[in-house]
Design an enzyme around this catalytic site. Structure first.
Site, PDB file in Angstrom:
ATOM      1  N   ASP A   1     -54.700  28.420 -14.577  1.00 40.22           N
ATOM      2  CA  ASP A   1     -55.038  27.246 -13.980  1.00 40.22           C
ATOM      3  C   ASP A   1     -54.211  26.415 -15.073  1.00 40.22           C
ATOM      4  OD1 ASP A   1     -55.654  25.120 -12.385  1.00 40.22           O
ATOM      5  OD2 ASP A   1     -55.868  24.115 -14.102  1.00 40.22           O
ATOM      6  N   ARG A   2     -52.696  26.139 -14.747  1.00 44.62           N
ATOM      7  CA  ARG A   2     -51.872  25.471 -15.758  1.00 44.62           C
ATOM      8  C   ARG A   2     -52.372  23.726 -16.300  1.00 44.62           C
ATOM      9  NH1 ARG A   2     -51.837  28.455 -12.217  1.00 44.62           N
ATOM     10  NH2 ARG A   2     -50.742  26.991 -10.554  1.00 44.62           N
ATOM     11  N   THR A   3     -52.927  22.955 -15.424  1.00 42.40           N
ATOM     12  CA  THR A   3     -53.922  21.832 -16.166  1.00 42.40           C
ATOM     13  C   THR A   3     -54.739  22.457 -16.874  1.00 42.40           C
ATOM     14  OG1 THR A   3     -52.956  21.101 -13.839  1.00 42.40           O
ATOM     15  CG2 THR A   3     -54.821  19.995 -15.035  1.00 42.40           C
TER      16      THR A   3
ATOM     17  N   CYS B   1     -43.648  25.902  -9.877  1.00 43.83           N
ATOM     18  CA  CYS B   1     -45.223  25.273  -9.888  1.00 43.83           C
ATOM     19  C   CYS B   1     -44.038  23.510 -11.267  1.00 43.83           C
ATOM     20  CB  CYS B   1     -46.331  26.132 -10.750  1.00 43.83           C
ATOM     21  SG  CYS B   1     -47.616  25.193 -11.304  1.00 43.83           S
ATOM     22  N   ASN B   2     -44.843  22.773 -10.151  1.00 38.90           N
ATOM     23  CA  ASN B   2     -44.671  21.541 -11.409  1.00 38.90           C
ATOM     24  C   ASN B   2     -45.025  21.571 -12.676  1.00 38.90           C
ATOM     25  OD1 ASN B   2     -42.283  19.173  -9.815  1.00 38.90           O
ATOM     26  ND2 ASN B   2     -44.120  20.245  -8.218  1.00 38.90           N
ATOM     27  N   THR B   3     -46.265  22.126 -12.708  1.00 36.66           N
ATOM     28  CA  THR B   3     -47.250  21.528 -13.790  1.00 36.66           C
ATOM     29  C   THR B   3     -46.668  22.799 -14.947  1.00 36.66           C
ATOM     30  OG1 THR B   3     -48.723  20.923 -12.663  1.00 36.66           O
ATOM     31  CG2 THR B   3     -49.716  21.566 -15.065  1.00 36.66           C
ATOM     32  N   ALA B   4     -46.388  24.521 -14.614  1.00 41.30           N
ATOM     33  CA  ALA B   4     -46.071  25.080 -15.253  1.00 41.30           C
ATOM     34  C   ALA B   4     -44.551  24.433 -15.947  1.00 41.30           C
ATOM     35  CB  ALA B   4     -45.864  25.938 -14.736  1.00 41.30           C
TER      36      ALA B   4
ATOM     37  N   LYS C   1     -56.272  24.768  -2.232  1.00 39.31           N
ATOM     38  CA  LYS C   1     -56.759  25.558  -2.792  1.00 39.31           C
ATOM     39  C   LYS C   1     -57.592  26.875  -2.313  1.00 39.31           C
ATOM     40  CE  LYS C   1     -53.989  24.349  -7.174  1.00 39.31           C
ATOM     41  NZ  LYS C   1     -52.797  25.498  -6.864  1.00 39.31           N
TER      42      LYS C   1
ATOM     43  N   CYS D   1     -46.880  17.658  -6.888  1.00 39.27           N
ATOM     44  CA  CYS D   1     -47.295  19.524  -7.161  1.00 39.27           C
ATOM     45  C   CYS D   1     -46.711  20.176  -5.414  1.00 39.27           C
ATOM     46  CB  CYS D   1     -48.918  18.883  -7.013  1.00 39.27           C
ATOM     47  SG  CYS D   1     -49.243  20.054  -6.734  1.00 39.27           S
TER      48      CYS D   1
END
Length: 238
Positions: free
Chosen positions: A48-50, A84-87, A168, A198
């Site tokens: 998980d990126r977050t 993936c934005n967070t990545a 998810k 996201c």
């Protein structure tokens, strides 16, 4: 296979399916051979990126993405798309792993705001806690001359509930929750446009597209950029 591109996906899987579905739907076709050539890496087991952004003691997702990029680079795709934005938190680190360009979803999303809401001044962001806490969109929004509006703690909690619990975990979107999040940012937070930062929110927008408010859907935008670039390459214009 030549003149293909690679989708770095699986973060999450439903969002990656959404990207591919939209890409295929928007591709001008009259026969099978008109569709685009691309490889999809649905690397669902990427950490998980977050979690890692908020706590670097958690498993780091970057080595696995770098490994994916390095494994695919010898095949010579024309470009990579990171779904993936967070990545994008470590975008420069990922780009440094290859000489092949990686499309920057965040930059492309902010660039598109001028077309979605030409007179926008206040730009809201709905995204994961990792994206918001790290200020991932900050420089892109500020450099474009907009005022950024981040979600309140209550809005952020509701956003993550939709992303993690409904999409998810349960595998479906909740249209009522999604539309209320957008409405709250536009009406209560006085935003002129809201970035869906996201890809799970992009999935929600695809499943429940009736929102009356202006949104900059990061995944929809990167689909269009991927399509334009791939068609230009096919037609010998790039």
């Amino acid at each position: 296979m030549k003149q293909f591109f690679t989708v770095l996906g699986g973060m999450g899987t439903l969002a990656t399916e959404s990207y591919c579905r939209l890409l295929d739907e928007r591709t001008p076709t009259h026969r099978d051979q008109d569709y685009l050539d691309y490889i999809v890496l649905n690397h669902a087991t990427v950490p998980d990126r977050t979690e890692w952004i908020l706590d670097h003691q958690k498993p780091d997702y970057n080595p696995l993405l770098i490994e994916d990029i390095q494994q695919i680079t010898p095949l010579k795709p024309e470009f990579f798309v990171l779904i993936c934005n967070t990545a994008h938190y470590a975008f420069d680190r990922l780009q440094a792993a290859t000489s092949i360009p990686i499309l920057n979803m965040l930059q492309e999303t902010v660039n598109e705001i001028k077309n979605i809401a030409p007179h926008a001044k206040r730009v809201g962001v709905l995204a994961t806690r990792g994206t918001i806490a790290s200020g991932l969109y900050d420089s892109y929004i500020q450099n474009a001359g907009y005022e950024e509006v981040k979600p309140t703690p209550a809005i952020l909690d509701a956003t993550e509930d939709l992303i993690y619990h409904d999409i998810k975990e349960a595998g479906h979107s909740d249209g009522k929750k999604f539309h209320e999040l957008v409405r709250t940012m536009i009406e209560d937070q006085k935003c002129d446009v809201v970035i869906l930062g996201c890809t799970e929110l992009s999935y929600a927008n695809e499943m429940n597209p009736e929102t009356e408010f202006p949104v900059a859907d990061s995944q929809s935008i990167i689909v269009n950029r991927s399509l334009a670039r791939a068609l230009a390459i096919r037609n010998g214009n790039q």
